[in-house]
Design an enzyme around this catalytic site. Structure first.
Site, PDB file in Angstrom:
ATOM      1  N   CYS A  96     -16.106   6.925 -48.387  1.00  7.47           N
ATOM      2  CA  CYS A  96     -16.242   6.791 -46.935  1.00  7.47           C
ATOM      3  C   CYS A  96     -15.645   5.479 -46.400  1.00  7.47           C
ATOM      4  O   CYS A  96     -14.436   5.354 -46.347  1.00  7.47           O
ATOM      5  CB  CYS A  96     -17.707   6.962 -46.552  1.00  7.47           C
ATOM      6  SG  CYS A  96     -17.904   7.435 -44.848  1.00  7.47           S
ATOM      7  N   ARG A 130     -19.761  12.243 -34.585  1.00  5.86           N
ATOM      8  CA  ARG A 130     -20.139  11.828 -35.957  1.00  5.86           C
ATOM      9  C   ARG A 130     -20.345  13.091 -36.779  1.00  5.86           C
ATOM     10  O   ARG A 130     -21.083  13.992 -36.365  1.00  5.86           O
ATOM     11  CB  ARG A 130     -21.390  10.959 -35.910  1.00  5.86           C
ATOM     12  CG  ARG A 130     -21.917  10.516 -37.261  1.00  5.86           C
ATOM     13  CD  ARG A 130     -22.762   9.254 -37.153  1.00  5.86           C
ATOM     14  NE  ARG A 130     -21.918   8.089 -36.963  1.00  5.86           N
ATOM     15  CZ  ARG A 130     -21.364   7.420 -38.001  1.00  5.86           C
ATOM     16  NH1 ARG A 130     -21.536   7.833 -39.232  1.00  5.86           N
ATOM     17  NH2 ARG A 130     -20.610   6.372 -37.776  1.00  5.86           N
ATOM     18  N   HIS A 195     -20.748  11.295 -49.832  1.00  2.00           N
ATOM     19  CA  HIS A 195     -21.854  10.462 -50.315  1.00  2.00           C
ATOM     20  C   HIS A 195     -22.781  11.373 -51.123  1.00  2.00           C
ATOM     21  O   HIS A 195     -22.516  12.556 -51.302  1.00  2.00           O
ATOM     22  CB  HIS A 195     -22.663   9.933 -49.113  1.00  2.00           C
ATOM     23  CG  HIS A 195     -21.985   8.881 -48.312  1.00  2.00           C
ATOM     24  ND1 HIS A 195     -21.847   7.567 -48.741  1.00  2.00           N
ATOM     25  CD2 HIS A 195     -21.415   8.945 -47.093  1.00  2.00           C
ATOM     26  CE1 HIS A 195     -21.235   6.876 -47.793  1.00  2.00           C
ATOM     27  NE2 HIS A 195     -20.970   7.665 -46.787  1.00  2.00           N
TER      28      HIS A 195
HETATM   29  N1  GLN Z   1     -18.105   3.243 -40.480  1.00  2.00           N
HETATM   30  C1  GLN Z   1     -17.311   4.359 -40.980  1.00  2.00           C
HETATM   31  C2  GLN Z   1     -17.429   5.623 -40.128  1.00  2.00           C
HETATM   32  O1  GLN Z   1     -18.382   5.775 -39.407  1.00  2.00           O
HETATM   33  C3  GLN Z   1     -17.721   4.695 -42.416  1.00  2.00           C
HETATM   34  C4  GLN Z   1     -19.154   5.210 -42.508  1.00  2.00           C
HETATM   35  C5  GLN Z   1     -19.638   5.384 -43.949  1.00  2.00           C
HETATM   36  O2  GLN Z   1     -19.220   4.678 -44.865  1.00  2.00           O
HETATM   37  N2  GLN Z   1     -20.585   6.358 -44.157  1.00  2.00           N
HETATM   38  O3  GLN Z   1     -16.559   6.484 -40.214  1.00  2.00           O
END
Ligand code: GLN
Length: 244
Positions: A96, A130, A195
């Site tokens: 990520c 998101r 993840h």
């Molecule tokens: N900040 C980055 C995003 O929101 C990565 C988030 C993360 O590592 N889960 O895309």
């Protein structure tokens, strides 16, 4: 070459800043799967200001934009070393936020663009939405073909040039919810939004990375012995095609 007398060196990059949703589980999985086979593991945690030493495998986890800002500066100041390690066959796994910094840049919503280290030809821009949920990916280089995990990112990553995807999205959004790709790979560099942590429930990918790292160190392909992966495989299979 007998795996028992082998050694592998693993570096965890900036875990005090990028280690979201248990990404440390990837380091634990890589370490245990080596030790269960009698392969010695040399481990180094690399923090801000530390010199980048030679390792067979480098891991970097995910994080919020703020932590990415701090790490991006440090990664960029060591980019020549990381590029040399990549070209020498070192294995990289980025999750990520770490994956986003493997590309040329990451442009957050309301902040200046963060420079990436260009380990792969890709770039990331913050999206309006998101993406949160389980992901199933179909790869063309692993057996079994599937990878499972969960995503939580607003970044939209676009791979280009010689960068291949980790695989095609079967369930979930992946890189940008448009091109059907999840993750990226170039040489022995692998990035993904998965993840979970990723490797405990994808032991075949963990072994794939360990094999690449051993091949880099010893200059020959080394067949890893089988482990009793009953629980890992049960977990993996229970998550295939599950959106939540
Ligand atoms: N900040 C980055 C995003 O929101 C990565 C988030 C993360 O590592 N889960 O895309």
């Amino acid at each position: 070459m007998e795996e028992k007398n082998l050694k592998i060196s693993i570096a965890h990059l900036y875990p005090k800043l990028l280690n979201l949703y248990g990404d440390l589980g990837n380091i634990i999985t890589l370490t245990k799967r080596c030790q269960w086979r009698g392969i010695e593991v040399e481990f180094e945690q690399i923090n801000i200001g530390d010199k980048i030493k030679n390792h067979d495998l480098y891991f970097i986890g995910g994080g919020q934009d703020k932590q990415q800002e701090e790490v991006a500066e440090e990664l960029y100041s060591n980019r020549e070393e990381f590029l040399a390690q990549r070209d020498d066959g070192a294995v990289f796994l980025g999750i990520c936020g770490g994956y986003q910094l493997f590309g040329h840049y990451y442009k957050p919503h309301d902040k200046d663009q963060l420079k990436g280290i260009s380990l792969m030809d890709a770039y990331t821009v913050a999206g309006k939405k998101r993406f949160i949920g389980n992901v199933t990916v179909e790869t063309d280089f692993l057996s079994p073909k599937t990878l499972v995990g969960f995503e939580n990112h607003s970044g939209l990553t676009y791979i280009q040039g010689d960068t291949k995807p980790l695989g095609n999205v079967v369930v979930g959004n992946g890189n940008n919810s448009k091109d059907g790709f999840e993750g990226g790979r170039f040489k022995n560099v692998f990035g993904t939004y998965l993840h979970g942590s990723l490797l405990p429930k994808n032991p075949h990918f963990a072994d794939y990375l360990i094999s690449l790292a051993l091949e880099k160190r010893y200059g020959e392909k080394i067949k890893l012995s089988n482990l009793d992966d009953f629980i890992e495989v049960q977990t993996h299979n229970s998550l295939i095609n599950k959106p939540y």
